[in-house]
Write a protein that holds these residues in place. Structure first.
Motif, PDB file in Angstrom:
ATOM      1  N   LYS A 133       0.931   1.492  23.363  1.00  0.00           N
ATOM      2  CA  LYS A 133       1.512   2.045  22.215  1.00  0.00           C
ATOM      3  C   LYS A 133       2.347   1.734  21.533  1.00  0.00           C
ATOM      4  N   GLY A 134       3.433   1.151  22.360  1.00  0.00           N
ATOM      5  CA  GLY A 134       4.637   0.824  22.732  1.00  0.00           C
ATOM      6  C   GLY A 134       4.845  -0.437  22.022  1.00  0.00           C
ATOM      7  N   MET A 135       3.609  -1.139  22.726  1.00  0.00           N
ATOM      8  CA  MET A 135       3.584  -3.182  21.957  1.00  0.00           C
ATOM      9  C   MET A 135       2.381  -2.386  20.638  1.00  0.00           C
ATOM     10  N   ASN A 136       1.849  -1.945  20.612  1.00  0.00           N
ATOM     11  CA  ASN A 136       1.095  -1.982  19.402  1.00  0.00           C
ATOM     12  C   ASN A 136       0.150  -2.726  19.605  1.00  0.00           C
ATOM     13  N   ILE A 137      -0.884  -2.248  21.031  1.00  0.00           N
ATOM     14  CA  ILE A 137      -1.695  -3.662  21.176  1.00  0.00           C
ATOM     15  C   ILE A 137      -2.816  -2.608  21.745  1.00  0.00           C
ATOM     16  N   PRO A 138      -3.911  -2.542  21.069  1.00  0.00           N
ATOM     17  CA  PRO A 138      -4.875  -1.540  21.304  1.00  0.00           C
ATOM     18  C   PRO A 138      -5.113  -1.463  23.389  1.00  0.00           C
ATOM     19  N   ALA A 139      -5.357  -0.436  23.493  1.00  0.00           N
ATOM     20  CA  ALA A 139      -5.661  -0.033  24.637  1.00  0.00           C
ATOM     21  C   ALA A 139      -6.777  -0.743  25.553  1.00  0.00           C
ATOM     22  N   ALA A 140      -7.969  -0.875  25.000  1.00  0.00           N
ATOM     23  CA  ALA A 140      -8.816  -1.781  25.761  1.00  0.00           C
ATOM     24  C   ALA A 140      -8.365  -3.183  25.429  1.00  0.00           C
ATOM     25  N   GLU A 141      -7.260  -3.681  25.205  1.00  0.00           N
ATOM     26  CA  GLU A 141      -7.110  -5.375  24.620  1.00  0.00           C
ATOM     27  C   GLU A 141      -5.846  -5.309  26.200  1.00  0.00           C
ATOM     28  N   VAL A 142      -5.179  -3.705  26.125  1.00  0.00           N
ATOM     29  CA  VAL A 142      -4.441  -4.398  27.508  1.00  0.00           C
ATOM     30  C   VAL A 142      -4.889  -4.288  28.455  1.00  0.00           C
ATOM     31  N   HIS A 143      -6.348  -3.611  28.972  1.00  0.00           N
ATOM     32  CA  HIS A 143      -6.830  -3.612  30.581  1.00  0.00           C
ATOM     33  C   HIS A 143      -7.128  -4.384  30.600  1.00  0.00           C
TER      34      HIS A 143
ATOM     35  N   ASN B  39     -10.833  -5.627   4.205  1.00  0.00           N
ATOM     36  CA  ASN B  39     -10.195  -6.577   2.817  1.00  0.00           C
ATOM     37  C   ASN B  39      -9.176  -7.021   3.147  1.00  0.00           C
ATOM     38  N   ILE B  40      -8.221  -5.947   3.225  1.00  0.00           N
ATOM     39  CA  ILE B  40      -6.890  -5.783   2.755  1.00  0.00           C
ATOM     40  C   ILE B  40      -6.317  -6.403   4.205  1.00  0.00           C
ATOM     41  N   MET B  41      -7.364  -5.871   5.378  1.00  0.00           N
ATOM     42  CA  MET B  41      -6.346  -6.281   6.783  1.00  0.00           C
ATOM     43  C   MET B  41      -6.985  -7.444   7.087  1.00  0.00           C
ATOM     44  N   GLN B  42      -7.762  -8.328   6.402  1.00  0.00           N
ATOM     45  CA  GLN B  42      -8.446  -9.282   6.477  1.00  0.00           C
ATOM     46  C   GLN B  42      -7.290 -10.649   5.169  1.00  0.00           C
ATOM     47  N   ALA B  43      -7.037 -10.268   4.790  1.00  0.00           N
ATOM     48  CA  ALA B  43      -5.791 -10.639   4.011  1.00  0.00           C
ATOM     49  C   ALA B  43      -4.779 -10.469   4.447  1.00  0.00           C
ATOM     50  N   GLY B  44      -4.468  -9.697   5.561  1.00  0.00           N
ATOM     51  CA  GLY B  44      -3.204  -9.624   6.363  1.00  0.00           C
ATOM     52  C   GLY B  44      -3.404 -10.696   7.154  1.00  0.00           C
ATOM     53  N   ARG B  45      -4.584 -10.751   8.296  1.00  0.00           N
ATOM     54  CA  ARG B  45      -4.746 -11.715   9.160  1.00  0.00           C
ATOM     55  C   ARG B  45      -4.698 -13.127   8.817  1.00  0.00           C
ATOM     56  N   GLU B  46      -4.874 -13.133   7.667  1.00  0.00           N
ATOM     57  CA  GLU B  46      -5.103 -14.632   7.050  1.00  0.00           C
ATOM     58  C   GLU B  46      -3.772 -14.638   5.930  1.00  0.00           C
ATOM     59  N   GLY B  47      -2.647 -14.023   7.055  1.00  0.00           N
ATOM     60  CA  GLY B  47      -1.278 -14.851   6.326  1.00  0.00           C
ATOM     61  C   GLY B  47      -0.388 -13.531   5.172  1.00  0.00           C
TER      62      GLY B  47
ATOM     63  N   VAL C  97       0.437  -1.202   0.057  1.00  0.00           N
ATOM     64  CA  VAL C  97       0.065   0.077   0.207  1.00  0.00           C
ATOM     65  C   VAL C  97       0.955   1.513  -0.053  1.00  0.00           C
ATOM     66  N   VAL C  98       0.930   2.028  -1.065  1.00  0.00           N
ATOM     67  CA  VAL C  98       1.486   3.186  -1.033  1.00  0.00           C
ATOM     68  C   VAL C  98       0.843   4.618  -0.878  1.00  0.00           C
ATOM     69  N   ASP C  99       1.309   4.745   0.164  1.00  0.00           N
ATOM     70  CA  ASP C  99       0.827   6.616   0.321  1.00  0.00           C
ATOM     71  C   ASP C  99      -0.237   6.794   0.205  1.00  0.00           C
ATOM     72  N   SER C 100      -1.192   5.695   1.150  1.00  0.00           N
ATOM     73  CA  SER C 100      -2.204   5.925   1.393  1.00  0.00           C
ATOM     74  C   SER C 100      -2.805   4.819   2.607  1.00  0.00           C
TER      75      SER C 100
ATOM     76  N   SER D 200       0.323  -3.705   9.884  1.00  0.00           N
ATOM     77  CA  SER D 200       1.344  -4.163   8.308  1.00  0.00           C
ATOM     78  C   SER D 200       2.834  -5.258   9.322  1.00  0.00           C
ATOM     79  N   SER D 201       2.769  -5.865   8.369  1.00  0.00           N
ATOM     80  CA  SER D 201       4.136  -6.936   9.158  1.00  0.00           C
ATOM     81  C   SER D 201       5.301  -5.591   8.303  1.00  0.00           C
ATOM     82  N   THR D 202       4.576  -5.014   7.383  1.00  0.00           N
ATOM     83  CA  THR D 202       6.118  -4.044   7.451  1.00  0.00           C
ATOM     84  C   THR D 202       5.824  -2.756   7.069  1.00  0.00           C
ATOM     85  N   TRP D 203       6.244  -1.680   8.237  1.00  0.00           N
ATOM     86  CA  TRP D 203       5.648  -0.110   6.998  1.00  0.00           C
ATOM     87  C   TRP D 203       6.939   0.998   7.150  1.00  0.00           C
ATOM     88  N   LEU D 204       7.018   1.288   6.196  1.00  0.00           N
ATOM     89  CA  LEU D 204       7.966   1.667   5.861  1.00  0.00           C
ATOM     90  C   LEU D 204       7.531   3.366   5.832  1.00  0.00           C
TER      91      LEU D 204
END
Lengths: 817, 637, 127, 301
Positions: free
Chosen positions: D195-205, A394-402, A379-382, A419-423
């Protein structure tokens, strides 16, 4: 296929299907309170228990997969008793406030209690009586009614990717609340409200508005973004009271974002225009349709008589239906003017032009489901989860599915968090990033060289990429070269991939070259146009494009008509407010002032209408029949669900009447006539091609004293129309200047204080905005949004050379207060 | 290697440490140095010996001389007599309860004599912090054999052949579990050890982890090969700091010695093992909940199927076994399936460790062959009821998921199936013995209070059902019981068992069911007569002194916190009922059994008719609710 | 600790055999030094020290050293009893450091009772 | 609220707005009055002092801007907040020039009104420190929590987070370390973890609230834990608990007013041989006679 029997009836199921799913597919109802097809089976409510012949214990149908030869019984005396007891236990603490509960009549708990329950409970002891949490906008939490099915918690975390609610505590005292008992702060998508099987979560705008059984429910298509979700509207006495998503309906399949679910109320904005207005002695005064039409036709005729048809221009709208736009196009054709355009020119059209240089002339469409099953998504600049929330799901869903989600963005967003990688590139350096990725792929030989070399333009591409060595790209983007190389390797090596970006009217940190860059990347890796997904912005952006709302031969574009004083002498603006929602609002004001005639059709008195000679009150979405074409190219029909406001009229009728008043015959009498014509216009389906078209990263202005202003959309808004929604305004009401912590400190700006934002370039424009210090931003960049007419942010943003918004540097200073 | 003439093994298990064993060790160090014996006598800190009630415990070798309740002030005498003069110190020895005869040698003490040590094979024998000592006792030989000489299937076959069943409670055959998981194809599998011993009254896992951590690790190394797991966790309660410390040290040592980690013993097998600290949730003993906890979530169980053998931790095939199970694996591999089967019964092979607590003379950990009668454990090993003159009433097995076994079933052999048949369960092996002074309704209330508190809240039968049962029991113990309550409880129990999501809820009714089954008359007496004959339920008891028995010794009068007992010396005393708060202190103190327990007076006054009961319920209603909440709530955070 | 091989495991086991034979109650030889009040007065402590030193030096295996109370023969103190596995115990009296060294070398390690120093053979086993 | 406490005046020509403000602000403990329009507001202010004025802009007769000008001249110390519909750039500019604190766009949610009010009060506080008796509830209406989380520990906590951030499932270890360091889990620390672990606060709580090991309340200097396992129960641990509650005058999960002791119950410490058992900090006491329960505690005074 697996064969089994349910209640003695032989059925077939797919391998891995659950009993519940199989039963559902075969029309067998198994009661449940915690199941949702979007979520992983939870098995918590225990109502879907079934018997399996030969097994002493009960099984939860929602989570038990079918086995060959399984004999399932879903309705036996044993099960009835078990379910009865479970319901009895739930009703131990559930308040019996159905008479004042908005859920009554469509409450799953109520329905099941009716079906299975006993008239009296044996254990009535506690009724919970915590006051409802009404503090936040839109969503009210009434924990007394909560049965802890966890659907809201899970839909928010697992599906919506937000996680704003949690189970607090353990066992019986558990409650569902936001973190630390604070006020609910979330996407306000309301998915939790739809999912809640009881009245524990209710939509505040709908509270105490109507009993469910008095509502008339009708489906329509959402009028905001290009996803084209199906809204199931609840209507009473001609007024839309609520919207919800229903499973198995339309492209959204039950999902909605907050705009769709809560934003429909602009239709009933008290400030809606009810009568035509004409300018008399400098003032706009109410008048009749006849007089207004006559006024407009006379004036238009006069302009034509002086400057010819070529001195007349028109602006169509992505907010209007395909029928409205078609009518406008036909009108301009009969007038003999090709001066026709719309805001899509700055977004979709800008992208389309670039697209054509790589993939040919066919309009670029997306497939909302395209992310599913992909192994990597770039995903570029968006921030798709903001611009196209349901596509984002659906993008997040795909991420959850691997899938590897690789996001390149300067700002921390929900998507970067998933994201698994954030540039984290500097704003506006997406092209350099994509070019750098390509360079890494070429240098690493991670592509099919012989195939790529055969493609037109490869040599030019390879040569252009020489300027995008890892060191240079790293310097431009601020991302370590090894991270880019790693992302490139990941992306190049997977078996299936997708590139996603958005380009909208207000996007001022990207341009058409970014489209070329991503197209090059796809082609380089041997992928076709379907692997590049650039969704059209709004509900009918693609529809207006398809209806031909583009400059005709020799016709003038929006960049000319709206920005060059004297470009045209008369302008018809249908359903748009360029003054507040197009880039360079100041420039537009100047151009409009130079007109002899401005005719505007609008639903409310907007900034553009205020300058008009004639204003026609148009019926809005929901008040008229029509068709929207979503970003997938799917034309979806909508029906009128609400009574038109005042004397308002559909835009196509207004234009048709204007053509009649001008004695210009278009042969269009009714909407059916339009549809017949539209069907006749064959959609040009040009075979797609693939060729490289090198893209160049423009210099991003930078200096130590000023900051870059990046315009970004706000999740709860879409264009400026949504700012007419009271519900959405409760969440975000004004343009806020977001600024990083260090910048704020350096400039002495306190959180929530007012700032004066001034453009560096000439002429200097200034606006006053409230500042919000954000930990999601890097230094050297501030963001704000262009939705709010009161913010006048569009005056800060210039018009780019390729059409659309341009990057701008601004000076920020604390405003006295 | 230094040689010593004597080894002094001092128990440093949690129990003994709590009783001051480290202070004794310090005193010993000082004294031994003072006497110049540091090169002759070696002091070794061992893990738990099992005989916790008598701690601190010291065993001296050679000679296996067993000392109990050793205090720092006893140390000079001990050193002087035993190590200088060579005379074992009788004063510190175990004495037979019957004749007070001192028994010097450990294995002649009945508590130890009937035990067969397999799980606890190294208890008191080695320094748990020393991997060398573990190795010296055949340690890691089995791992070497399994990794270097046996195939995956051979390991599974041996474990299957041994007939060993999971010691965590349900008794699922371990070999079968391994086989299922070994057949699940996946890029990653996990092997987990459940050290989240949560059953109140059970502490064998803590003892093993503290006394012999390597035995668990070795069992896991073998298991990891069997199922093809390369990563494992030992999930330990945070309340067991000593076990955590010992395990961490043992894992570190094993890693350094190449007995864990990459390429173990150059076999090409990798197994990475970590300790994961629980954070205090009983439900995390349930396997799917435990996995959620390791994933960093709330420990809420998931429905099964899918089973962990297919989708466990991080949705990968996973095996979870209990500490005690893993500790038995190495000897099985080393000695073979037949050796293991030589003890126990056909369907419950091998030995089982029990934690013997409650109203019993010898409190502690015992390991016995499966199939021996409960009576042997309670009377021969446990020494019977601790309080003189009190009769055995029941033994509670299996904690909150288990039940009570009454006197007439004491000849039940301890094996999985026979115990299940009584309505109790083997569970992790906690045995809490109760004498006649224990009220069974209150006991059921105690366990329901526990499960209601520990219910994760995911499913209504458990979340609300246990709460509703608890309420009913509170009502019964406070005089608000009504006719039909027992039937309602039984009906509810049935549905809760049938519909609950996980084992916690499915077994939560067991304590109620078994107490109703065997002690229904106690419930009836609470409900109808407003009479708790044990005097535990204050509202349902009144105390009176039987003048015929009272000797006028005055003990009760002195102990009474309310000064409600009057009487002349050597004359029968009397309780002033208006002052009595039914605290039962007099009853406990009286050596002659002259205090008699009658029905609750406040109900008697009102005339214990049903109408009056209904009245009491109406009056007691709201207050009772407040009370119940106070009892059950964990206190909000 | 360095990485172990299977041979190391065996080696470690061997190395510790001694200690564990002590704890497990199995041994080849047992030397009891009689340390009643009289024995200590007569120098049993020094005998014990010398005994331990000698055993350590000789690297004797399977030997346990015990103490006991007065053996009843106060006049012959310091006394020690050597029991070899499967043989009757032998008592040695009026010990000196030198004598105990000889006894360790010849009897405990060598296996042959030191006749010239032996006081009595085959009496009651010391405690 | 005392007489010299903070007083708020809400000026609007719509009574519904005043009524809504009343519900929200009075509910949060503020002293508030309303005035229907600018004229009534000036009349009221001539008689009484108000510290904070919320005013609408568009009102008949005396409008908001006029009122603000009057306030600036006659009551320069008064804090002003604007309640308005769509504020145009021009009105914002003008209002800023008149020195308002903030504005609330209409319609607004209770949350927004409370937030703005809280900030306005803080603003007044910085001008006149200590002049207003602000209750904890008012300064943070969401949830009054004591949140003293030493900044030095933040850096320490960040190190822990950095170490665990990329290890899946390590929220619980991080929380354990955090609690070890701080002694309890203040909200600020949990937000940092979130914030640091990238886990929603509600989940942490929600995780924190699930496990009994974690506490979001500070413990006393000495933490007393009473084992309520079966073995301890049958040996009358409940009586020990009762005696400790009475002796310390606190309930389970509470801290004595002098912060010396906190009392907790615990489910079986696995030291059943010593039943009944009480643990104070790291010291275990076994075989306790219930009537001597308080003696153990007294040692720690």
């Amino acid at each position: 296929m697996i064969e089994l029997t349910i209640n003695g009836k032989p059925v077939q199921a797919e391998d891995g299907a659950t009993i519940l799913k199989t039963a559902k597919a075969n029309g067998i109802k198994i009661p449940n309170l915690c199941w949702d097809k979007r979520l992983r089976p939870y098995g918590g409510c225990r109502l879907c228990v079934v018997e399996l012949e030969g097994q002493p214990r009960l099984f939860a149908a929602c989570s038990t997969p079918v086995q060959p030869g399984m004999k399932v019984l879903t309705d036996t005396p044993k099960l009835k008793k078990a379910r009865q007891t479970v319901l009895e236990l739930l009703l131990v603490h559930h308040p019996l406030d159905c008479p004042v509960c908005d859920k009554a009549g469509e409450c799953d708990l109520q329905d099941l209690a009716y079906e299975y329950g006993k008239p009296e409970g044996r254990f009535i002891r506690w009724r919970k009586d915590k006051p409802a949490d009404v503090r936040g906008p839109l969503i009210e939490l009434n924990s007394n009614r909560c049965i802890l099915c966890g659907k809201c918690v899970r839909i928010c975390a697992e599906h919506q990717g937000r996680g704003a609610l949690g189970f607090m505590g353990r066992g019986f005292p558990t409650v569902v609340t936001p973190a630390f008992g604070e006020i609910l702060e979330c996407d306000y998508c309301g998915q939790c409200v739809d999912a809640c099987p009881t009245g524990a979560l209710v939509a505040k705008p709908y509270k105490y508005k109507a009993r469910a059984w008095y509502l008339d429910e009708k489906d329509s298509i959402c009028s905001y973004c290009g996803c084209g979700c199906t809204l199931t509207l609840g209507i009473r006495e001609g007024k839309i009271l609520r919207a919800r998503g229903e499973e198995d309906k339309g492209v959204s399949d039950g999902n909605l974002c907050g705009r769709g679910r809560f934003g429909f109320d602009y239709v009933h904005d008290p400030a809606r225009l009810k009568t035509p207005l004409v300018r008399k002695d400098g003032e706009l005064v109410e008048t009749t349709w006849d007089e207004a039409m006559k006024y407009a036709a006379d004036a238009l005729r006069e302009v034509i008589s002086r400057g010819g048809a070529q001195s007349v221009g028109a602006i169509g709208s992505h907010r209007c239906t395909m029928e409205d736009n078609h009518m406008l196009k036909r009108f301009m054709t009969v007038l003999g003017s090709g001066n026709l355009d719309y805001s899509g020119a700055f977004g979709y059209g800008r992208a389309q032009k670039a697209w054509e240089s790589c993939f040919g002339a066919a309009p670029h469409k997306i497939d909302l489901k395209s992310p599913l099953g992909k192994q990597a998504i770039l995903v570029v600049d968006s921030d798709i989860t903001v611009t196209h929330p349901v596509f984002g799901l659906n993008i997040m869903q795909a991420g959850r599915e691997g899938a590897h989600i690789i996001t390149s963005d300067f700002r921390e967003t929900k998507l970067t968090r998933h994201s698994s990688t954030w540039l984290r590139n500097r704003p506006g350096t997406g092209i350099a990033m994509v070019n750098g990725i390509m360079k890494a792929i070429i240098d690493g030989g991670m592509f099919d060289k012989s195939a790529a070399e055969k493609i037109e333009g490869f040599a030019a591409l390879a040569a252009s990429l020489e300027n995008y060595t890892p060191e240079k790209v790293s310097a431009m983007t601020g991302v370590p070269a090894e991270n880019i190389a790693a992302a490139a390797a990941t992306f190049a090596k997977v078996g299936s991939r997708l590139i996603v970006m958005s380009l909208g009217t207000s996007d001022n940190t990207k341009n058409a070259d970014l489209v070329r860059a991503v197209a090059n990347l796809a082609i380089l890796l041997g992928d076709g146009p379907e692997s590049v997904q650039i969704p059209a912005e709004y509900a009918n952006t693609l529809g207006a494009w398809s209806a031909g709302i583009r400059p005709g031969e020799g016709g003038k574009s929006a960049s000319s008509m709206l920005y060059e004083p004297g470009s045209v002498n008369a302008l018809i603006v249908m359903g748009e407010d360029p003054v507040s929602s197009f880039p360079d609002g100041g420039g537009i004001l100047r151009a409009l002032k130079s007109l002899d005639l401005l005719i505007v059709s609008a639903i409310t008195m907007n900034e553009t209408a205020k300058m008009a000679n004639v204003v026609f009150p148009a019926t809005s979405w929901g008040e008229k029949d029509g068709t929207f074409m979503n970003a997938e190219g799917r034309a979806q029909r909508m029906l009128r669900v609400s009574e038109p406001t005042g004397m308002s009229m559909p835009d196509w009728q207004i234009i048709r009447n204007l053509s009649w008043a001008m004695d210009k015959e278009t042969d269009i009498r009714s909407i059916e006539d339009i549809r017949k014509e539209m069907a006749d216009v064959a959609v040009a389906t040009e075979a797609s091609v693939c060729r490289f078209a090198p893209a160049r990263q423009p210099a991003i202005p930078a200096d130590g004293n000023h900051v870059l202003l990046a315009v970004r959309d706000v999740l709860q808004h879409s264009g400026s129309m949504s700012t007419r929604s009271e519900a959405l305004d409760l969440v975000v009401r004004e343009a806020v200047l977001e600024i990083g912590e260090a910048d704020a400190e350096r400039l002495g700006i306190a959180d929530n204080a007012h700032v004066k934002v001034t453009t560096v370039s000439q002429p200097h424009y200034s606006v006053y905005l409230k500042a919000r210090i954000s930990d999601e931003l890097v230094n050297g960049v501030v963001t704000t949004s262009m939705h709010f007419p009161s913010g006048r942010v569009n005056t800060l943003v210039g018009l780019a050379a390729d059409g659309g918004a341009a990057p701008c540097m601004v000076r920020i200073e604390a405003a006295s207060g | 290697m230094e040689q010593y003439r004597a080894h002094l093994m001092i128990c440093a298990g949690t129990g003994c440490v709590a009783s001051g064993s480290l202070k004794v060790r310090d005193a010993l160090d000082v004294e031994i140095r003072k006497r110049g014996l540091e090169k002759e006598v070696k002091v070794v800190l061992t893990g738990c010996n099992g005989f916790c009630a008598k701690g601190p415990i010291i065993a001296v070798h050679p000679g296996e001389i067993f000392y109990q309740v050793v205090k720092p002030e006893d140390v000079p005498l001990l050193v002087e007599e035993h190590f200088i003069k060579g005379r074992p110190v009788e004063k510190l020895m175990y004495k037979m309860p019957a004749d007070k005869k001192a028994i010097p040698v450990m294995n002649e003490i009945p508590f130890f004599k009937h035990q067969v040590l397999r799980v606890l094979r190294n208890k008191g024998m080695i320094d748990p912090d020393s991997i060398e000592e573990y190795i010296a006792r055949d340690g890691y030989q089995a791992a070497a054999k399994a990794l270097l000489e046996m195939s995956q299937q051979e390991i599974i076959d041996t474990v299957k052949g041994s007939g060993i069943r999971g010691r965590g409670g349900a008794g699922f055959p371990t070999g079968l579990k391994w086989e299922f998981t070994s057949k699940s194809a996946a890029d990653q599998k996990y092997l987990l050890c459940n050290g989240d011993e949560g059953d109140p009254g059970a502490f064998m896992d803590r003892s093993v982890m503290e006394a012999d951590p390597h035995s668990v690790i070795e069992g896991m190394v073998i298991g990891s090969k069997a199922i093809g797991a390369t990563k494992g966790y030992i999930y330990v309660r945070a309340e067991y700091p000593l076990a955590v410390e010992r395990l961490k040290k043992a894992i570190k040592d094993a890693n350094e010695a190449g007995l864990l980690g990459r390429n173990i013993l150059d076999s090409g097998y990798d197994f990475e093992l970590d300790v994961y600290l629980g954070a205090g949730a009983f439900v995390c003993g349930e396997e799917t909940a435990l996995m959620r906890s390791i994933e960093g979530q709330r420990g809420m169980p998931r429905p099964r199927p899918p089973f962990p053998a297919h989708k466990g931790l991080w949705d990968k095939p996973t095996v979870l076994n209990n500490v005690e199970t893993f500790a038995q694996i190495a000897p099985i591999i080393l000695n073979g399936a037949d050796w293991y089967k030589s003890l126990g019964t056909e369907k419950s092979t091998g030995t089982k460790v029990f934690a013997l607590t409650g109203a019993i003379t010898n409190v502690g950990l015992v390991e016995v062959p499966m199939g021996i009668p409960l009576r042997t454990i309670i009377y021969d090993i446990g020494g019977g009821i601790s309080k003189k003159g009190k009769k055995f009433k029941a033994v509670q097995m299996g904690g909150p998921s288990g039940g009570c076994i009454p006197e007439h079933l004491l000849d039940t052999p301890v094996d999985f199936d026979s115990i299940n048949a009584t309505g109790a369960i083997m569970g992790s092996g906690g045995m809490v013995v109760m004498d006649e002074d224990n009220c069974m309704v209150s006991l059921a209330k105690f366990f329901l209070g526990f499960t209601a508190d520990e219910s994760c809240g995911k499913c209504p039968p458990c979340r609300v059902g246990t709460r509703v049962m608890l309420d009913t029991l509170i009502d019964i113990t406070e005089g608000r019981g009504k006719p039909g309550d027992v039937e309602t409880l039984l009906d509810l129990c049935e549905d809760i068992k049938a519909t609950s999501l996980c084992g916690l809820g499915q077994t939560a009714p067991n304590p109620v069911l078994t107490t109703i089954k065997y002690f229904r008359e106690e419930y009836e007496s609470h409900i109808h007569d407003k009479w708790c004959k044990t005097g535990v339920c204050r509202d349902l008891a009144s105390f009176e002194i039987d003048a015929a028995i009272c000797t006028g010794c005055g003990v009760c009068a002195r102990a009474c916190p309310q000064k409600a007992i009057t009487g002349e010396k050597k004359q029968p005393h009397k309780i002033i009922q208006e002052l009595c708060i039914q605290c039962r202190t007099c009853y406990d103190r009286c050596k002659f059994g002259s205090i008699k327990i009658g029905p609750g007076l406040k109900f008697a006054k009102a005339g214990a008719t049903n109408a009056a009961v209904a009245d009491a319920t109406a009056v007691g209603g709201p207050a009772a609710v407040a009370d119940a909440t106070a009892v059950g709530n964990r206190g909000e955070k | 600790m360095a990485r172990l091989t299977i041979d190391d495991l065996k080696r470690i086991k061997e190395k510790h055999k001694e200690e564990f034979s002590l704890r497990e109650g199995g041994y080849r030889a047992k030397v009891t030094v009689h340390m009643g009040t009289c024995g200590i007065a007569a120098g049993a402590r020094e005998i014990m020290t010398a005994l331990m030193a000698e055993l350590r030096e000789a690297g004797a295996e399977g030997v346990i050293v015990a103490t006991s109370g007065c053996a009843g023969l106060c006049s012959k103190e310091p006394l020690a009893t050597v029991e070899m596995h499967g043989q009757p115990p032998v008592k040695y009296g009026e010990l000196t450091e030198a004598k105990i060294k000889t006894i360790v070398k010849e009897h405990v390690i060598g296996g042959a009772p030191v006749e010239k120093l032996a006081l009595v053979t085959g009496s009651e086993t010391a405690y | 609220m005392t007489e010299n406490g903070l007083k708020i005046l809400v000026v609007d020509d719509e009574s519904i707005v005043i009524r809504s403000c009343e519900i929200v602000l009075k509910g949060a403990g503020y002293h508030m009055e309303g005035a229907l329009g600018g004229r009534e507001a000036i009349l009221k202010m001539e008689k009484e002092r108000y510290d904070l004025v919320f005013t609408d802009l568009k009102m008949p007769e005396v409008d908001g801007i006029t009122l603000i000008r009057w306030l600036r001249n006659s009551r320069p110390d008064t804090g002003i907040v604007i309640l308005t519909g769509y504020p145009s750039q021009d009105t914002i500019k003008e209002a800023l020039g008149l020195g308002i604190i903030d504005y609330v766009p209409k319609p607004f949610t209770p949350a927004v009104l409370l937030d703005v009010t809280r900030r306005a009060v803080q603003w007044l506080e910085t001008r006149k420190p200590g002049a207003f008796a602000i209750s904890a509830e008012m300064s943070s209406p969401a949830e009054p929590v004591r949140d003293d989380f030493p900044p030095a520990m933040a850096a320490e906590l960040d190190k822990v987070i950095a170490h665990y951030k990329h290890i899946p499932g390590s929220l619980i270890p991080v929380l354990q370390r955090a609690q070890e360091m701080i002694g309890w889990l203040p909200v600020a620390a949990l937000k940092r973890v979130s914030k640091g672990m990238n886990i929603p606060a509600a989940e942490v709580h929600s995780v924190v609230s699930f496990y009994s090991f974690f506490t979001m309340k500070p413990r006393g200097d000495h933490n007393i834990r009473v084992c309520l396992g079966t073995a301890c129960y049958v040996k009358r641990a409940e009586e020990i608990l009762r005696n400790l509650k009475e002796g310390l005058g606190i309930g389970v999960g509470e801290v004595t007013p002098d912060r010396k002791f906190s009392l907790e119950e615990v489910r079986c410490l696995g030291a059943c041989g010593l039943a009944p058992v009480v643990v104070v900090d790291h010291d275990t006491f076994g075989g306790i006679d219930p009537k001597n329960s308080m003696e153990i505690v007294e040692k720690y005074r």
